[in-house]
Motif scaffolding. Structure first.
Motif, PDB file in Angstrom:
ATOM      1  N   SER A  31       0.830  -1.205   0.000  1.00  0.00           N
ATOM      2  CA  SER A  31       0.000   0.000   0.000  1.00  0.00           C
ATOM      3  C   SER A  31       0.864   1.256   0.000  1.00  0.00           C
ATOM      4  O   SER A  31       0.549   2.237  -0.690  1.00  0.00           O
ATOM      5  N   LEU A  32       1.986   1.236   0.721  1.00  0.00           N
ATOM      6  CA  LEU A  32       2.894   2.380   0.736  1.00  0.00           C
ATOM      7  C   LEU A  32       3.504   2.605  -0.646  1.00  0.00           C
ATOM      8  O   LEU A  32       3.539   3.736  -1.150  1.00  0.00           O
ATOM      9  N   PHE A  33       3.971   1.539  -1.264  1.00  0.00           N
ATOM     10  CA  PHE A  33       4.612   1.667  -2.572  1.00  0.00           C
ATOM     11  C   PHE A  33       3.634   2.190  -3.624  1.00  0.00           C
ATOM     12  O   PHE A  33       3.985   3.050  -4.439  1.00  0.00           O
ATOM     13  N   ILE A  34       2.416   1.662  -3.594  1.00  0.00           N
ATOM     14  CA  ILE A  34       1.421   2.108  -4.580  1.00  0.00           C
ATOM     15  C   ILE A  34       1.077   3.578  -4.365  1.00  0.00           C
ATOM     16  O   ILE A  34       0.969   4.359  -5.313  1.00  0.00           O
ATOM     17  N   GLN A  35       0.924   3.983  -3.114  1.00  0.00           N
ATOM     18  CA  GLN A  35       0.604   5.372  -2.820  1.00  0.00           C
ATOM     19  C   GLN A  35       1.732   6.309  -3.271  1.00  0.00           C
ATOM     20  O   GLN A  35       1.479   7.361  -3.867  1.00  0.00           O
ATOM     21  N   VAL A  36       2.970   5.912  -3.023  1.00  0.00           N
ATOM     22  CA  VAL A  36       4.108   6.747  -3.420  1.00  0.00           C
ATOM     23  C   VAL A  36       4.163   6.879  -4.939  1.00  0.00           C
ATOM     24  O   VAL A  36       4.347   7.978  -5.482  1.00  0.00           O
ATOM     25  N   LEU A  37       3.986   5.768  -5.649  1.00  0.00           N
ATOM     26  CA  LEU A  37       4.086   5.798  -7.108  1.00  0.00           C
ATOM     27  C   LEU A  37       2.913   6.518  -7.771  1.00  0.00           C
ATOM     28  O   LEU A  37       3.018   6.935  -8.922  1.00  0.00           O
ATOM     29  N   SER A 152      -1.075 -11.177  -1.759  1.00  0.00           N
ATOM     30  CA  SER A 152      -2.357 -11.157  -2.474  1.00  0.00           C
ATOM     31  C   SER A 152      -3.331 -10.183  -1.818  1.00  0.00           C
ATOM     32  O   SER A 152      -3.985  -9.381  -2.498  1.00  0.00           O
ATOM     33  N   LEU A 153      -3.426 -10.253  -0.492  1.00  0.00           N
ATOM     34  CA  LEU A 153      -4.322  -9.355   0.228  1.00  0.00           C
ATOM     35  C   LEU A 153      -3.900  -7.910   0.042  1.00  0.00           C
ATOM     36  O   LEU A 153      -4.734  -7.022  -0.196  1.00  0.00           O
ATOM     37  N   GLY A 154      -2.595  -7.652   0.127  1.00  0.00           N
ATOM     38  CA  GLY A 154      -2.104  -6.290  -0.051  1.00  0.00           C
ATOM     39  C   GLY A 154      -2.402  -5.748  -1.430  1.00  0.00           C
ATOM     40  O   GLY A 154      -2.805  -4.584  -1.583  1.00  0.00           O
ATOM     41  N   GLY A 155      -2.227  -6.582  -2.457  1.00  0.00           N
ATOM     42  CA  GLY A 155      -2.515  -6.139  -3.817  1.00  0.00           C
ATOM     43  C   GLY A 155      -3.974  -5.809  -4.032  1.00  0.00           C
ATOM     44  O   GLY A 155      -4.322  -4.779  -4.630  1.00  0.00           O
ATOM     45  N   VAL A 156      -4.854  -6.669  -3.534  1.00  0.00           N
ATOM     46  CA  VAL A 156      -6.292  -6.455  -3.710  1.00  0.00           C
ATOM     47  C   VAL A 156      -6.756  -5.217  -2.957  1.00  0.00           C
ATOM     48  O   VAL A 156      -7.467  -4.360  -3.500  1.00  0.00           O
ATOM     49  N   LEU A 157      -6.352  -5.100  -1.692  1.00  0.00           N
ATOM     50  CA  LEU A 157      -6.799  -3.965  -0.877  1.00  0.00           C
ATOM     51  C   LEU A 157      -6.233  -2.641  -1.391  1.00  0.00           C
ATOM     52  O   LEU A 157      -6.931  -1.622  -1.399  1.00  0.00           O
ATOM     53  N   THR A 163      -4.950   3.704   1.593  1.00  0.00           N
ATOM     54  CA  THR A 163      -5.158   4.063   2.995  1.00  0.00           C
ATOM     55  C   THR A 163      -5.947   2.986   3.724  1.00  0.00           C
ATOM     56  O   THR A 163      -5.642   2.618   4.872  1.00  0.00           O
ATOM     57  N   GLY A 164      -6.971   2.445   3.048  1.00  0.00           N
ATOM     58  CA  GLY A 164      -7.746   1.353   3.642  1.00  0.00           C
ATOM     59  C   GLY A 164      -6.881   0.128   3.867  1.00  0.00           C
ATOM     60  O   GLY A 164      -6.990  -0.556   4.893  1.00  0.00           O
ATOM     61  N   ALA A 165      -5.994  -0.162   2.884  1.00  0.00           N
ATOM     62  CA  ALA A 165      -5.091  -1.299   3.032  1.00  0.00           C
ATOM     63  C   ALA A 165      -4.147  -1.088   4.209  1.00  0.00           C
ATOM     64  O   ALA A 165      -3.870  -2.014   4.978  1.00  0.00           O
ATOM     65  N   MET A 166      -3.662   0.146   4.356  1.00  0.00           N
ATOM     66  CA  MET A 166      -2.760   0.443   5.468  1.00  0.00           C
ATOM     67  C   MET A 166      -3.482   0.267   6.805  1.00  0.00           C
ATOM     68  O   MET A 166      -2.885  -0.186   7.796  1.00  0.00           O
ATOM     69  N   ALA A 167      -4.763   0.602   6.864  1.00  0.00           N
ATOM     70  CA  ALA A 167      -5.540   0.409   8.090  1.00  0.00           C
ATOM     71  C   ALA A 167      -5.665  -1.072   8.424  1.00  0.00           C
ATOM     72  O   ALA A 167      -5.579  -1.470   9.596  1.00  0.00           O
TER      73      ALA A 167
END
Length: 414
Positions: A31-37, A152-157, A163-167
């Protein structure tokens, strides 16, 4: 299967805490990597990754010393609580404070360094010597399990909401504290007591005790050096895998995802197989796994069909699972209880440092060479390393190994 002498509930609780924490880390990182990119360049992501990993690397040796000096139960629980606070901090700042988020990421990694050596000392305190190889193998399966589930869970969320994934990552990290609190009530029945009259050495001297004691422990030293060597090769594993999947295999995210699923499943299978290997065959299986791992990894870069490539990766990672499961048992077989945490941290520190150096090295190599050539060379290197380790192994340590694993080690001053 775990032998009757091994407390199943203790291993299950430590396994559960490890799995929840590892799952949290996977979801948090993705989730951090996706948000940064989404908002910044890959260079910014690289800077965030450095902020998140360098402090932990610098603290690993201290973490091992603390695990040898203090109550490992409090250290482990404190590590989990601190990580939970950091991940929840990342939830608050992910959308509008990337550098504050990166700082929390660094603190999370720093807190996490306490967990592996503390968990290892805790495990050896509740599991009798004869059951430790099986217990190590079960804990080794966390890597494969969470590669499948956590990634898998991280990718889907994250595709829904970073932000929801980070929660969710924060919630998983909080849940990881629960089994440790339950396990804290169980006495460390198999912890080796410190002899009366033993005085603690100055912290500066204790920090280097793990390195100094390796001079007299050829078996443990050999595991450290092959770990350093594999770190040089394996640091670019993800880069090579992704580049080959999307390039030579002409695959999309689906092919890469299938490769990672096979990665996780195969590691689990390897740890299950390792738990069934007799003590007298541990060292030969450890060396053979490095050789077989290299053969399968090199072959992976010679094929152009996704299905065959997935099968070869499965064979390669099954061998990796055997290595993961046996690695800690072989490393600590001849190590005195008083320095187990520090020797564990030496192994982790040297491997992690070399993995980061190799990532930069391979980035340069890929400029002047292609992925297939570099990948094939890393496979050959693993074969060579396994053969060297086997031929240079200490014969006396090999003879004493089964008894060393199955019996209590007397505490010794470093």
């Amino acid at each position: 299967m775990t032998s009757p002498s091994v407390p199943r509930s203790s291993i299950t609780r430590l396994w559960t805490a490890s799995a929840l924490s590892s799952g949290s880390t996977w979801v948090m990182q993705i989730s951090l990597f996706i948000q940064v990119l989404r908002d910044s360049s890959p260079a910014t992501l690289a800077a965030v990754e450095l902020i998140g990993t360098v402090p932990a690397l610098a603290f690993m040796m201290v973490a091992g010393t603390l695990a040898d000096r203090f109550d490992v139960r409090r250290l482990a629980i404190g590590s989990m609580v601190a990580q939970a606070v950091c991940v929840l901090g990342m939830v608050l700042f992910l959308d509008n404070g990337i550098w504050i988020t990166a700082a929390f990421y660094g603190l999370q990694g720093l807190s996490n360094t306490l967990w592996p050596p503390a968990r290892q000392q805790w495990l050896y305190g509740v599991v009798p010597p004869a059951g430790r190889p099986t217990a190590n193998a079960r804990l080794g399966s966390v890597s494969g399990t969470m590669t499948v589930v956590g990634a898998s869970l991280g990718g889907v969320l994250s595709s829904w909401s970073p932000t929801g994934a980070m929660a969710v990552a924060g919630a998983l990290q909080v849940l990881a504290v629960v089994p440790l609190l339950l396990q804290a009530k169980v006495p460390l029945a198999h912890a080796e007591p410190v002899p009366e009259g033993t005085r603690a050495e100055p912290l500066r001297k204790e920090l280097t005790a793990g390195v100094r004691v390796l001079r007299d422990l050829p078996l443990a030293r050999s595991v450290v050096w092959i770990g350093i060597a594999w770190g040089c090769i394996g640091g670019a594993y993800d880069v090579l895998l992704a580049a080959y999947a999307t390039g030579y295999l002409a695959g999309s995210g689906t092919v890469l995802g299938a490769l990672y699923v096979m990665d996780g499943v195969a590691v689990i299978l390897g740890t299950v197989l390792a738990a069934r290997i007799a003590l007298r065959h541990h060292l030969s299986a450890y060396a053979a796994a490095y050789i077989f791992q290299g053969l399968a990894w090199g072959s992976f870069f010679l094929v152009g069909h996704p299905v065959v490539a997935i099968a070869l990766l499965g064979l390669m990672r099954a061998a990796s699972g055997i290595i993961i499961a046996l690695d800690t048992t072989v490393l600590l077989a001849t190590v005195p209880a008083s320095v187990r945490g520090r020797v564990t941290s030496v192994h982790m520190t040297t491997y992690s440092a070399m993995a980061r150096i190799s990532l930069a090295l391979f980035a340069g190599l890929l400029i002047v060479s292609d992925v297939r050539t570099v990948g094939l060379c890393t496979g050959v290197a693993s074969v060579v390393l396994g053969a060297i380790w086997w031929f240079r192994r200490d014969r006396e340590a090999e003879r004493l190994y089964p008894a060393a694993v199955a019996e209590e080690r007397e505490p010794a001053s470093a």
